[in-house]
Design an enzyme around this catalytic site. Structure first.
Site, PDB file in Angstrom:
ATOM      1  N   ILE A 308       0.837  -1.204   0.000  1.00  8.32           N
ATOM      2  CA  ILE A 308       0.000   0.000   0.000  1.00  8.32           C
ATOM      3  C   ILE A 308       0.872   1.255   0.000  1.00  8.32           C
ATOM      4  O   ILE A 308       1.980   1.249   0.554  1.00  8.32           O
ATOM      5  CB  ILE A 308      -0.943  -0.021   1.238  1.00  8.32           C
ATOM      6  CG1 ILE A 308      -2.008   1.069   1.138  1.00  8.32           C
ATOM      7  CG2 ILE A 308      -0.168   0.098   2.557  1.00  8.32           C
ATOM      8  CD1 ILE A 308      -3.143   0.906   2.164  1.00  8.32           C
ATOM      9  N   CYS A 309       0.381   2.329  -0.663  1.00  7.24           N
ATOM     10  CA  CYS A 309       1.042   3.642  -0.559  1.00  7.24           C
ATOM     11  C   CYS A 309      -0.061   4.669  -0.342  1.00  7.24           C
ATOM     12  O   CYS A 309      -1.027   4.397   0.370  1.00  7.24           O
ATOM     13  CB  CYS A 309       1.918   3.921  -1.772  1.00  7.24           C
ATOM     14  SG  CYS A 309       1.018   4.077  -3.337  1.00  7.24           S
ATOM     15  N   GLU A 310       0.043   5.833  -0.976  1.00 10.53           N
ATOM     16  CA  GLU A 310      -0.990   6.844  -0.754  1.00 10.53           C
ATOM     17  C   GLU A 310      -2.139   6.683  -1.753  1.00 10.53           C
ATOM     18  O   GLU A 310      -3.298   6.731  -1.382  1.00 10.53           O
ATOM     19  CB  GLU A 310      -0.371   8.248  -0.891  1.00 10.53           C
ATOM     20  CG  GLU A 310      -1.306   9.410  -0.617  1.00 10.53           C
ATOM     21  CD  GLU A 310      -1.814   9.430   0.826  1.00 10.53           C
ATOM     22  OE1 GLU A 310      -1.135   8.886   1.716  1.00 10.53           O
ATOM     23  OE2 GLU A 310      -2.918   9.984   1.054  1.00 10.53           O
ATOM     24  N   GLY A 312      -1.761   4.312  -4.752  1.00 13.27           N
ATOM     25  CA  GLY A 312      -1.693   3.082  -5.549  1.00 13.27           C
ATOM     26  C   GLY A 312      -0.631   3.063  -6.630  1.00 13.27           C
ATOM     27  O   GLY A 312      -0.485   2.055  -7.335  1.00 13.27           O
ATOM     28  N   THR A 337      -3.882   4.434   0.907  1.00 15.24           N
ATOM     29  CA  THR A 337      -4.252   4.966   2.221  1.00 15.24           C
ATOM     30  C   THR A 337      -5.177   6.182   2.099  1.00 15.24           C
ATOM     31  O   THR A 337      -6.035   6.410   2.950  1.00 15.24           O
ATOM     32  CB  THR A 337      -2.971   5.373   2.983  1.00 15.24           C
ATOM     33  OG1 THR A 337      -2.047   4.283   2.918  1.00 15.24           O
ATOM     34  CG2 THR A 337      -3.249   5.701   4.433  1.00 15.24           C
TER      35      THR A 337
END
Ligand SMILES: [Fe+2]
Length: 375
Positions: A308-310, A312, A337
Site C-alpha cells: 500500500i502507498c498513498e 496506488g 491509504t
C-alpha cells in the site's frame, strides 16, 4: 559527428553515444545497465569506445558504466570528487576530452548531486561554440533535478542552472531524464534548447530564494530501491537486481478490503516514514520504497503480501518489484491509504510533517505551472 540519444522507458533515463565519424572514436554518457544495445551500435558503426562518462552517481537506476568501460577498454570518467570505491578518471571543471575532431568539455553543475557534471559538445570544424549540452540531472526539460537525496543542494542547483543559462540560445539540451523520480515537473520531451528553457522553464524565472524554497518543498518520494541502487553505483554493494526491469502483472484489491484481510497476511506501507507516522491503515508495517531491496529479509515470502502507498502508484511498482524477486503472493492495494475511510493509526507525530507529493512519474508534465509563479 555521430550522435544518438537512447531512451530507457523503464527508468525514464536517457543515455548518449557521441562519436567522430572521422576517427571512429566514441563516448557513451550515462549508460543503462543493459549494455548490449551499446555494443550493437558500436559494432554496427565500427566505433571504438574511448570514454564512458557517468554524469553523476545515480540513485534511481543502476549504471552500466563500469561493465561497459571494462568490456571495451575505455576510460571510465566521473567528476573528480565522486565518492566511489572503484578507480576512475577524475574529470575537472573546464577539462576538454578530445574525441577525433570533437571536443567534450566538462562543466561542473552540482545541485542534484555534488559530483554532477554537464558535458558540452563542440565540433570546432563547424564552430568554436558548443552546439549541444548533456546536462545529466541539472537542467531538465521544464524542470531541474531534485536536490533532496544523495547530498544535493538547492542553492548549488540555482548556481548551476544560472551557469548553464549563460550558454547561447541555440544550444540543444539533452538531459539525463525525460521522466522518472529525479524531477517533479518534467515536460516529458527528451530534449530542448537553452533559449526555450530560459523563456519557458518556470524555474528559470525565479530568484534564488524562491527557487530554493520551491525546490526544497513538495518533492516526490525517494525512488524505488534508491539505497541499494546508489550503493551499487558507488561500488559499496552489488545489487543490480534492485532495478525494476519487468512489468509483472499484479493482483489488486481495494483498501476497504484491508479491514478483513486474512490474519496471516502482511500489509507493507511503502510510503516515506513521515507519511506513515502521520496516518496509516492499522496493522501496516512501514518499509519505504527506497529501502525495499535492502530490507527484503524483513518481508516474509510464505505469507500473502498487500502493498500500500498513498494512491496506488508507488505500491504497484513496489509490488511488481517483489514479484520480480520471486514473491508469489503479492497484491497491490490499488486506491491506497488516501481512500481509507476507517480510523487511521499514527506513529511518531513529533516528526516533521510529510512534504511528499504522491507521484510515480505521473508528475511528468502535470505540475500546476502556477506553483512556479515568481513570488
Ligand atoms: Fe540522478
Amino acid at each position: 559527428m555521430y550522435f544518438k540519444q537512447i531512451l530507457d522507458e523503464h527508468c525514464g533515463c536517457a543515455s548518449y553515444l557521441i562519436a567522430s565519424r572521422q576517427s571512429h572514436k566514441a563516448a557513451i554518457v550515462d549508460p543503462a545497465i543493459s549494455i548490449d544495445q551499446y555494443d550493437e551500435l558500436l559494432n554496427e558503426r565500427g566505433f571504438t569506445l574511448k570514454y564512458v562518462i557517468d554524469t553523476h552517481v545515480h540513485a534511481d537506476h543502476v549504471s552500466g558504466g563500469r561493465k561497459l568501460a571494462a568490456k571495451h577498454g575505455a576510460e571510465l570518467c566521473l567528476f573528480e570528487t565522486a565518492r566511489v570505491t572503484y578507480s576512475f578518471r577524475g574529470l575537472h571543471d573546464g577539462e576538454v576530452l578530445p574525441l577525433g575532431q570533437l571536443e567534450l568539455k566538462v562543466v561542473h553543475t552540482p545541485g542534484h548531486r555534488p559530483e554532477l557534471i554537464s558535458v558540452l559538445v563542440i565540433n570546432p570544424p563547424r564552430s568554436a561554440e558548443p552546439s549541444m549540452v548533456l546536462t545529466g540531472d541539472s537542467l531538465l526539460v521544464g524542470d531541474v533535478g531534485r536536490p533532496d537525496f544523495g547530498g544535493g543542494d538547492a542553492g548549488q542547483q540555482y548556481e548551476s542552472l544560472s551557469r548553464l543559462l549563460r550558454l547561447p540560445d541555440w544550444v540543444a539540451v539533452f538531459p539525463g531524464h525525460f521522466e522518472g523520480p529525479c524531477g517533479k515537473g518534467m515536460c516529458g520531451r527528451p530534449s530542448t534548447t537553452i533559449g526555450f528553457e530560459r523563456l519557458y522553464n518556470p524555474l528559470t524565472r525565479l530568484d534564488r530564494a524562491p527557487f530554493v524554497k520551491l525546490l526544497s518543498s513538495g518533492v516526490p518520494a525517494r525512488p524505488l530501491n534508491m539505497l541499494a541502487i546508489e550503493q551499487t553505483n558507488r561500488g559499496a554493494a552489488d545489487m543490480p537486481w534492485a532495478m525494476l526491469t519487468t512489468t509483472e502483472s499484479v493482483a489488486d484489491a481495494p483498501v476497504a478490503s484491508m479491514a478483513d484481510r486474512s490474519p496471516g497476511s502482511v500489509l507493507i506501507d511503502v510510503r516515506e516514514p513521515e507519511e506513515y507516522h502521520y496516518g496509516h491503515v492499522p496493522g501496516a508495517a512501514n518499509v519505504p520504497q527506497s529501502e525495499l531491496a535492502s530490507r527484503l529479509r524483513e518481508i516474509p515470502r510464505d505469507r500473502p503480501l498487500y502493498v500500500i502507498c498513498e494512491g496506488g502508484m508507488r505500491s504497484l511498482k513496489a509490488a511488481r518489484f517483489l514479484r520480480q524477486v520471486g514473491y508469489r503472493q503479492v497484491v497491490n492495494v490499488k486506491d491506497g491509504t488516501g481512500a481509507w475511510t476507517g480510523e487511521l493509526a499514527y506513529g511518531d507525530t513529533s516528526l516533521p510533517k510529510p512534504r511528499v507529493t504522491e507521484s510515480s512519474w505521473g508528475h511528468a508534465g502535470v505540475l500546476d505551472p502556477s506553483q512556479y509563479a515568481p513570488l
